[in-house]
Design a protein around this motif. Sequence first.
Motif, PDB file in Angstrom:
ATOM      1  N   GLY A 106      -8.305  -2.892   4.835  1.00 46.38           N
ATOM      2  CA  GLY A 106      -7.430  -2.503   3.686  1.00 46.38           C
ATOM      3  C   GLY A 106      -6.038  -2.762   4.226  1.00 46.38           C
ATOM      4  O   GLY A 106      -5.157  -3.532   3.552  1.00 46.38           O
ATOM      5  N   ASN A 162      -3.617  -0.686  -2.570  1.00 46.69           N
ATOM      6  CA  ASN A 162      -4.478   0.248  -2.071  1.00 46.69           C
ATOM      7  C   ASN A 162      -3.512   1.470  -1.957  1.00 46.69           C
ATOM      8  O   ASN A 162      -2.341   1.443  -1.839  1.00 46.69           O
ATOM      9  N   GLY A 214       0.923  -1.301   0.047  1.00 48.95           N
ATOM     10  CA  GLY A 214       0.012  -0.110  -0.099  1.00 48.95           C
ATOM     11  C   GLY A 214       0.825   1.395  -0.018  1.00 48.95           C
ATOM     12  O   GLY A 214       2.033   1.104   0.357  1.00 48.95           O
TER      13      GLY A 214
END
Length: 344
Positions: free
Chosen positions: A117, A105, A69
């Motif tokens: 997430g 993400n 991420g």
Amino acid sequence: MTKIKDVAREANVSIATVSRILSSDHTLSVSEGTRKRVWQTADLLNYKPRKKKSTTKLKMNEDNVYNIGIVSALAQEDEVHDPYFLSIRLGLEIACEQLPLNIKNIFRLGKGISLEGLHDLDGLIVIGGVDLSSLRDVYYENENVVLVNHLPREGNYDVVASDLERAIEVVLNHLTKLNHYNIGYLGGLDNIKSVDSGRIIKEIEDARKVSYEKIMRQKGLYNPENVFIGEWGPSSGYELMKQAIEKGNLPSAMIIASDPMAIGALRALYEEGINVPEDISLISFDDIEAAEFLNPPLSTVKIHAEEMGRMAAKLLRDRLNGRNISTRVVLDTELIIRKSCQAK
């Protein structure tokens, strides 16, 4: 389907606290009563916590694609208008495709971060100033984190930054060799944001300003009246230069902390009929594409922003492949002399 935020609301605690309790994080300092209440609430709402990833899952063969991420301290609209941060992202994305790392993400502070997430990720790359304690509160499963453009002294995370202190030294030495001794500084502050709320929790002096003040004092040339601090961007550069002009005794040279700020400063000088470099020399930072096409072309310190992004991806890949010792990479800069600077 019950989500972690539902448990947090019913138990009257933060989402991060729920996540850490349900992940059996015994380093979290909360009362046993709070732990019991969170577990009871989760059972009542039939919430099923995700299992924490094992470290062996991360240490796979070279062909493995890891899900990572990006946490950005900038709002999307700010990043779009900032060539420096766009270059970091470009270098990062190109490197991720080549390694390969999958950017699953992108989280922007202030927009709300889904803990579900976060915990699906093998690692993070954080761009900009973040509070490390709040980062650890929401992502504590491993230390596969690389910080870009932020050089904290604590933590066991990898760091990629530019040598701004040395860059200022090079700039000041160049200006004094050109017989400039009344040298001003125009720049901004660095914001440190909380990961969970996105709020600015403190402002710190930028490394360029700190180095400028230190070296100017050593040279016996420091004058606080020549320092102008505001927001980053062209409009602030314009307003700060207007202030410098109105104050009088304009320095013979000015260091400007970013090219976008310098663009605004050039406009302010033009409106007042002050010629660059005849009346004042300017040296800025970044070397964005527009710098060499301004009138006059802008002298600037080239920061290798794309390489910062590429290096961040490489460091994260090394972490995922088993390196446990934190690494700090400080990239050199390059002074580009154009026509906005001349001898006094």
